[in-house]
Write an enzyme that holds these catalytic residues in place. Structure first.
Site, short mmCIF file in Angstrom:
data_model
loop_
_atom_site.label_atom_id
_atom_site.label_comp_id
_atom_site.label_asym_id
_atom_site.label_seq_id
_atom_site.Cartn_x
_atom_site.Cartn_y
_atom_site.Cartn_z
N GLY A 69 0.83 -1.21 0.00
CA GLY A 69 0.00 0.00 0.00
C GLY A 69 0.86 1.25 0.00
O GLY A 69 1.28 1.74 -1.04
N HIS A 116 3.93 -0.96 13.25
CA HIS A 116 2.99 -0.30 14.16
C HIS A 116 2.80 -1.25 15.34
O HIS A 116 2.77 -2.48 15.15
CB HIS A 116 1.66 -0.11 13.42
CG HIS A 116 0.78 0.98 13.98
ND1 HIS A 116 1.18 1.83 14.98
CD2 HIS A 116 -0.49 1.33 13.66
CE1 HIS A 116 0.18 2.68 15.24
NE2 HIS A 116 -0.84 2.39 14.46
N GLU A 128 1.05 30.54 3.85
CA GLU A 128 2.19 31.15 4.55
C GLU A 128 2.78 30.17 5.57
O GLU A 128 4.00 30.08 5.74
CB GLU A 128 1.74 32.44 5.27
CG GLU A 128 2.87 33.02 6.11
CD GLU A 128 2.63 34.43 6.62
OE1 GLU A 128 1.74 35.12 6.08
OE2 GLU A 128 3.35 34.84 7.54
N ASP A 188 1.57 7.12 18.33
CA ASP A 188 1.28 7.24 16.89
C ASP A 188 -0.20 7.57 16.65
O ASP A 188 -0.53 8.47 15.87
CB ASP A 188 1.65 5.93 16.19
CG ASP A 188 1.64 6.07 14.69
OD1 ASP A 188 2.65 6.54 14.14
OD2 ASP A 188 0.61 5.76 14.07
N GLU A 193 -1.36 11.17 14.95
CA GLU A 193 -2.05 11.32 13.65
C GLU A 193 -3.46 11.88 13.83
O GLU A 193 -3.96 12.59 12.96
CB GLU A 193 -2.04 10.00 12.86
CG GLU A 193 -2.86 8.88 13.47
CD GLU A 193 -2.40 7.49 13.04
OE1 GLU A 193 -1.29 7.33 12.52
OE2 GLU A 193 -3.17 6.53 13.26
N GLN A 211 -4.59 -6.97 8.69
CA GLN A 211 -3.71 -7.90 9.43
C GLN A 211 -4.53 -8.91 10.22
O GLN A 211 -4.16 -10.08 10.35
CB GLN A 211 -2.80 -7.11 10.38
CG GLN A 211 -1.77 -6.25 9.64
CD GLN A 211 -0.95 -5.36 10.55
OE1 GLN A 211 -0.85 -5.62 11.75
NE2 GLN A 211 -0.36 -4.32 9.99
N1 LIG Z 1 0.94 4.67 5.60
C1 LIG Z 1 2.10 4.95 6.18
O1 LIG Z 1 2.92 5.68 5.64
C2 LIG Z 1 2.47 4.33 7.52
C3 LIG Z 1 3.46 4.94 8.32
C4 LIG Z 1 3.93 4.28 9.46
C5 LIG Z 1 3.38 3.04 9.79
N2 LIG Z 1 2.38 2.50 9.03
C6 LIG Z 1 1.88 1.17 9.37
O2 LIG Z 1 2.31 0.28 8.34
C7 LIG Z 1 1.33 -0.74 8.13
C8 LIG Z 1 0.87 -0.71 6.68
O3 LIG Z 1 0.17 0.50 6.47
P1 LIG Z 1 -0.15 1.10 5.03
O4 LIG Z 1 -0.72 2.47 5.26
O5 LIG Z 1 1.02 0.95 4.15
O6 LIG Z 1 -1.31 0.11 4.59
P2 LIG Z 1 -2.42 0.28 3.47
O7 LIG Z 1 -3.69 0.70 4.08
O8 LIG Z 1 -1.87 1.13 2.39
O9 LIG Z 1 -2.61 -1.24 3.01
C9 LIG Z 1 -1.52 -2.08 2.69
C10 LIG Z 1 -1.92 -3.27 1.88
O10 LIG Z 1 -2.93 -4.04 2.52
C11 LIG Z 1 -3.57 -4.76 1.50
N3 LIG Z 1 -4.87 -5.24 1.98
C12 LIG Z 1 -5.89 -4.48 2.48
N4 LIG Z 1 -6.91 -5.30 2.83
C13 LIG Z 1 -6.52 -6.57 2.54
C14 LIG Z 1 -7.12 -7.85 2.70
N5 LIG Z 1 -8.33 -7.97 3.22
N6 LIG Z 1 -6.43 -8.93 2.29
C15 LIG Z 1 -5.18 -8.82 1.77
N7 LIG Z 1 -4.56 -7.64 1.62
C16 LIG Z 1 -5.21 -6.54 2.00
C17 LIG Z 1 -3.72 -3.75 0.37
O11 LIG Z 1 -3.82 -4.42 -0.87
C18 LIG Z 1 -2.42 -2.95 0.48
O12 LIG Z 1 -1.47 -3.44 -0.43
C19 LIG Z 1 0.24 -0.46 9.14
O13 LIG Z 1 0.53 -1.19 10.31
C20 LIG Z 1 0.36 1.03 9.41
O14 LIG Z 1 -0.17 1.45 10.65
C21 LIG Z 1 1.92 3.12 7.91
C1 LIG Z 2 2.25 8.67 8.39
C2 LIG Z 2 1.73 8.48 9.82
C3 LIG Z 2 0.54 9.39 10.08
O1 LIG Z 2 2.76 8.86 10.70
C4 LIG Z 2 1.43 6.99 10.14
O2 LIG Z 2 1.33 6.84 11.52
C5 LIG Z 2 0.21 6.40 9.47
O3 LIG Z 2 -0.56 5.74 10.17
O4 LIG Z 2 0.08 6.52 8.25
MG LIG Z 3 -0.19 5.64 12.23
MG LIG Z 4 2.90 7.68 12.42
#
Ligand SMILES: NC(=O)c1ccc[n+]([C@@H]2O[C@H](COP(=O)([O-])OP(=O)(O)OC[C@H]3O[C@@H](n4cnc5c(N)ncnc54)[C@H](O)[C@@H]3O)[C@@H](O)[C@H]2O)c1
Ligand SMILES: CC(C)(O)[C@@H](O)C(=O)O
Ligand SMILES: [Mg+2]
Ligand SMILES: [Mg+2]
Length: 347
Positions: A39, A123, A247, A207, A211, A102
């Site tokens: 994702g 996370h 700004e 976290d 957010e 998950q």
């Molecule tokens: N988005 C961020 O930049 C960010 C930052 C820090 C931590 N995180 C953590 O990283 C982890 C991933 O977050 P993300 O935002 O990249 O996830 P996301 O919401 O973008 O989803 C990731 C993947 O999950 C898959 N998915 C969704 N539902 C599904 C299902 N039912 N079966 C199979 N696959 C499925 C999707 O195809 C996608 O490829 C999470 O634990 C999140 O809290 C995310």
């Molecule tokens: C990028 C963030 C907000 O820091 C992360 O925690 C997320 O859930 O996407």
């Molecule tokens: Mg988060």
């Molecule tokens: Mg974060």
């Protein structure tokens, strides 16, 4: 590990100097790292790992993001697989599915958690709220966390710019005695700058608060309240937007990012400094109770449950997209789209 003093408090930090990329490669040279999910974090972490020379594969269900993985150079049957096949091949399983997914995918991942493997999260959600997620790893695997403190998009961009996003790291379970080396090597591998020690629980509480608070929820609430006030008092959309958002992001935020709030203040007029110093207190007092309520909701699990309930629905994406469209189509952000186009560098 370096002990560094942050505003009077000593904390453990791992630096790239003490744990360089070559050391990380040596630690993980016999490991197969499977990034499950493509994702936002999935692409950032897997591409950085690949470019850093690690043995990495991707596990993703078919669909749009699978096609994106192919476009990014992952090869079906060689470096790109279905979720279960990737988990089977892996010695380190990086679970980068959405937090709600998950839960649904856990039985299929758990099957391949044989002794000595490592289970990696970005996370603390799955483990901390285990009563709600039912994600309970077997005792004979390492359970580790690298949580980049920013978007996966920024993680990748900053890596390509030769910079590094800071990450938190934690160990929930050290079954092999190698969990520390593994987690730090992975943190370096995914492109982190510095690595800050935490626990799964502290990571998820901070976290979710951040957010919902200043990073995303509170900032929109604060900006909108000022924008509306200016509009209700006869100011044009462009003036209200420039004075509220443009700004801030273009002029003042870069200044306090660089050198702190007092330095940003010092680079504004004495009139502005007097007013800001007088009004920061009332603003703080008005929102502090909201932050306290937010933290309580996070700590008792209500926020996690709400996220699980809504994001487990089959049409959750459509729902989110509808709400994001409403934000995009609001007057403030429509005005913003025009103002952004008028940045000289965009012409
Ligand atoms: N988005 C961020 O930049 C960010 C930052 C820090 C931590 N995180 C953590 O990283 C982890 C991933 O977050 P993300 O935002 O990249 O996830 P996301 O919401 O973008 O989803 C990731 C993947 O999950 C898959 N998915 C969704 N539902 C599904 C299902 N039912 N079966 C199979 N696959 C499925 C999707 O195809 C996608 O490829 C999470 O634990 C999140 O809290 C995310
Ligand atoms: C990028 C963030 C907000 O820091 C992360 O925690 C997320 O859930 O996407
Ligand atoms: Mg988060
Ligand atoms: Mg974060």
């Amino acid at each position: 590990m370096a002990v560094m003093n942050f505003g009077g408090v000593d904390e453990n930090v791992v630096t790239r100097e003490e744990f360089p990329l070559e050391k990380a490669r040596e630690v993980l040279k016999d490991e197969v790292i499977a990034v499950i999910g493509y994702g936002v974090q999935g692409p950032g972490q897997s591409l950085n790992l690949r470019d850093n020379g690690f043995n990495v594969i991707v596990g993703q269900r078919p669909g749009k993001t699978y096609d994106k993985a192919v476009a990014d150079g992952w090869v079906p049957g060689e470096t790109l697989f279905g979720i279960e096949e990737a988990c089977e091949k892996a010695t380190i399983i990086q679970v980068l599915l959405s937090d709600a997914a998950q839960i649904e995918c856990w039985p299929r991942i758990k099957k391949y958690l044989t002794p000595g493997k490592a289970l990696y999260f970005s996370h603390g959600f799955a483990i901390t709220y285990k009563e709600r997620t039912n994600i309970i790893p077997p005792a004979d695997v390492d359970v580790i966390l690298i949580a980049p403190k920013g978007s996966g998009t920024s993680l990748r961009r900053m890596f390509l710019q030769g910079r590094g996003l800071n990450s938190s790291y934690a160990i929930f379970q050290d079954a092999t005695g190698k969990a520390w080396d593994r987690v730090i090597a992975l943190g370096i591998g995914v492109g982190s700058g510095y690595l800050f020690e935490t626990t799964f629980k502290k990571e998820v509480y901070s976290d979710l608060t951040g957010e919902r608070g200043t990073l995303m929820g509170a900032i929109q609430g604060l900006l909108l309240a000022q924008y509306e006030t200016l509009r209700e008092n006869g100011h044009e959309p462009s003036e209200a937007f420039n004075e509220t958002v443009e700004e801030l992001t273009q002029s003042l935020m870069p200044l306090f990012a660089e050198n702190g709030m007092d330095w940003m203040y010092a680079n504004c007029s004495t009139t502005a400094q007097r007013g800001a110093l007088d009004w920061m207190g009332p603003f703080h007092d008005a929102v502090k109770p909201v932050f306290e309520k937010l933290y309580r909701e996070v700590a008792c699990g209500n926020e996690a449950q709400r996220s699980i309930d809504t994001n487990s629905k089959p049409d959750y994406r459509e729902g989110l997209e509808k709400e994001l469209a409403a934000l995009r189509e609001s007057e403030m952000w429509r005005a913003g789209a025009v103002v952004r186009k008028l940045r000289p560098e965009n012409n």
